[in-house]
Every structure is written in C-alpha cells, then in structure tokens.
Write a protein that holds these residues in place. Sequence first.
Motif, PDB file in Angstrom:
ATOM      1  N   GLU A  70      35.347  52.803  40.271  1.00  0.00           N
ATOM      2  CA  GLU A  70      36.392  53.835  40.208  1.00  0.00           C
ATOM      3  C   GLU A  70      37.745  53.238  40.844  1.00  0.00           C
ATOM      4  OE1 GLU A  70      33.414  54.531  41.593  1.00  0.00           O
ATOM      5  OE2 GLU A  70      32.539  56.002  40.421  1.00  0.00           O
ATOM      6  N   ILE A  71      37.428  52.185  41.506  1.00  0.00           N
ATOM      7  CA  ILE A  71      38.788  51.544  42.233  1.00  0.00           C
ATOM      8  C   ILE A  71      39.472  50.717  40.838  1.00  0.00           C
ATOM      9  CG2 ILE A  71      39.589  49.501  43.691  1.00  0.00           C
ATOM     10  CD1 ILE A  71      37.572  50.489  45.655  1.00  0.00           C
ATOM     11  N   GLU A  72      38.591  50.254  40.127  1.00  0.00           N
ATOM     12  CA  GLU A  72      39.122  49.313  38.853  1.00  0.00           C
ATOM     13  C   GLU A  72      39.884  50.387  37.954  1.00  0.00           C
ATOM     14  OE1 GLU A  72      38.039  46.747  35.005  1.00  0.00           O
ATOM     15  OE2 GLU A  72      36.295  46.865  36.897  1.00  0.00           O
ATOM     16  N   GLU A  73      39.417  51.790  37.885  1.00  0.00           N
ATOM     17  CA  GLU A  73      40.039  52.818  37.082  1.00  0.00           C
ATOM     18  C   GLU A  73      41.137  53.298  37.546  1.00  0.00           C
ATOM     19  OE1 GLU A  73      37.309  56.020  36.414  1.00  0.00           O
ATOM     20  OE2 GLU A  73      35.604  54.464  35.520  1.00  0.00           O
ATOM     21  N   LEU A  74      41.407  53.261  38.951  1.00  0.00           N
ATOM     22  CA  LEU A  74      42.439  53.498  39.723  1.00  0.00           C
ATOM     23  C   LEU A  74      43.740  52.732  39.401  1.00  0.00           C
ATOM     24  CD1 LEU A  74      43.681  55.582  41.567  1.00  0.00           C
ATOM     25  CD2 LEU A  74      42.910  54.305  43.526  1.00  0.00           C
TER      26      LEU A  74
ATOM     27  N   HIS B  75      34.118  44.009  48.819  1.00  0.00           N
ATOM     28  CA  HIS B  75      34.213  44.966  47.348  1.00  0.00           C
ATOM     29  C   HIS B  75      35.263  45.838  47.309  1.00  0.00           C
ATOM     30  CE1 HIS B  75      32.748  46.388  43.755  1.00  0.00           C
ATOM     31  NE2 HIS B  75      32.671  47.553  44.161  1.00  0.00           N
ATOM     32  N   PHE B  76      35.348  46.610  48.552  1.00  0.00           N
ATOM     33  CA  PHE B  76      36.423  47.512  48.689  1.00  0.00           C
ATOM     34  C   PHE B  76      37.581  47.377  49.415  1.00  0.00           C
ATOM     35  CE2 PHE B  76      32.436  49.879  48.258  1.00  0.00           C
ATOM     36  CZ  PHE B  76      32.604  50.778  47.195  1.00  0.00           C
TER      37      PHE B  76
ATOM     38  N   GLU C 169      45.351  42.586  39.477  1.00  0.00           N
ATOM     39  CA  GLU C 169      44.011  42.101  39.018  1.00  0.00           C
ATOM     40  C   GLU C 169      42.853  42.522  39.678  1.00  0.00           C
ATOM     41  OE1 GLU C 169      43.816  40.405  36.177  1.00  0.00           O
ATOM     42  OE2 GLU C 169      45.991  40.342  35.880  1.00  0.00           O
ATOM     43  N   ILE C 170      42.406  43.704  39.546  1.00  0.00           N
ATOM     44  CA  ILE C 170      41.493  44.375  40.052  1.00  0.00           C
ATOM     45  C   ILE C 170      40.305  44.587  39.175  1.00  0.00           C
ATOM     46  CG2 ILE C 170      40.297  46.324  41.315  1.00  0.00           C
ATOM     47  CD1 ILE C 170      43.241  46.755  42.384  1.00  0.00           C
TER      48      ILE C 170
END
Length: 199
Positions: A117-121, A86-87, A111-112
């Motif tokens: 928060e990782i998708e927002e980043l 996931h990370f 394509e995340i």
Amino acid sequence: GEFPAEALRDALETEVGVFSLSDGALVAHTSVVPSSDIPRRYWKIFISVPAAAMTGDVSELTYLFLTILAGTLGIAVLIGVLVARHFVQPIDDLKAGTRALAKGDYDVKLEILTNDEIEELAYDFQDMAGQLKAKDESIHRHNDELEETVALRSKEIVEEKQKLDSIVDSLGAALALIDTNFVIRWHNNMLEEWYGESL
C-alpha cells in the motif's frame, strides 16, 4: 532427613499435603482409609523426593527456557529491524516529498518499491503532484492573460479619453458635468480657462 515434628503433626491432621525437609527434599503425603466402617483409622503414605532430582530437571528446563527466550527475542529484534527498513524509510521519503510539494516543487520524484500500500500511496502522490503542477501552470497562464487583457483595456480607455478630450477641446465651448446637487464632477480645459481656479 528427619521429618520435623510440626510438619509431621500437620501431615497427620490433614488428608493431603506437601512439606520440605531441612536438606531441601520435598515430602508429599496422603491418607488411605481401608474401610469407611472404621472411623479415624487410616494409613498415611509419605513420598520423599530428593532436592538434587528436582533441581537437576529444573536447571535443564531453565536453560531450555532461557535459550528459547533468547532465540525468540533475537528473531523479534530481526523482524523489527526488517519492518523498520520496509516501512520507516518509505514513510520518511513520503514526508520529504510532501514538504517539497508544499514549497512548490511539483517535480519531486519518489522511488518507493515496496510492493504494498505504501508504493500505491507513493504512486498516487506522484499523480497528485502532476495534477497540481498542471493546475498551477493553468492558473499562471490565466493570470498572465488577464493582466494582458487589463493592460490592453486600460490603454484603450486612456486612448479613448484622450480622443474625447481632443474633440471636446476642439469645440471651443466650455463643458461641464454637474450632478443633482449642482456639484461639478467634470469639466474641460476651456471652462477652466474661462473661470480659472474658482471652479
């Protein structure tokens, strides 16, 4: 088994205690005082527990504990693998995108889809790449326009100088620019024809 003499002596000298027999059984003892009016008079109660009774329960508990431990470790490893997927992969994708952006590739696509928060980043990274691309293109346009303006102005200056030289030469007079130290800073062709290389 028989009580060892040393263990029996220690038991008589202490009020409460535990000792083991040669066959592995545990013996617990305590003192019971019938009356506080009679000093040094008391009964001793001894309770013996066979080794088999204890080791049987201990073996079952040990097996249960090891089973729970193995299950917990298995779940922890599974959670670790899921967390890593996931990370770690999205972070690796972000690092690769950063390297591409540093090399000037503003069209990098990430394509995340992690719903966190990782998708927002990643979304902010894409937005930043787009802004950098627009600014870079604007700078290139400005530089091109500036180069064209400088080239055009240089051409105009050369043309004006040629016109001025032509006018000065057509006057038929020798002209010169002299500074305050009487040094000739500029002269026309007529002056050079008159005085030659001595200028």
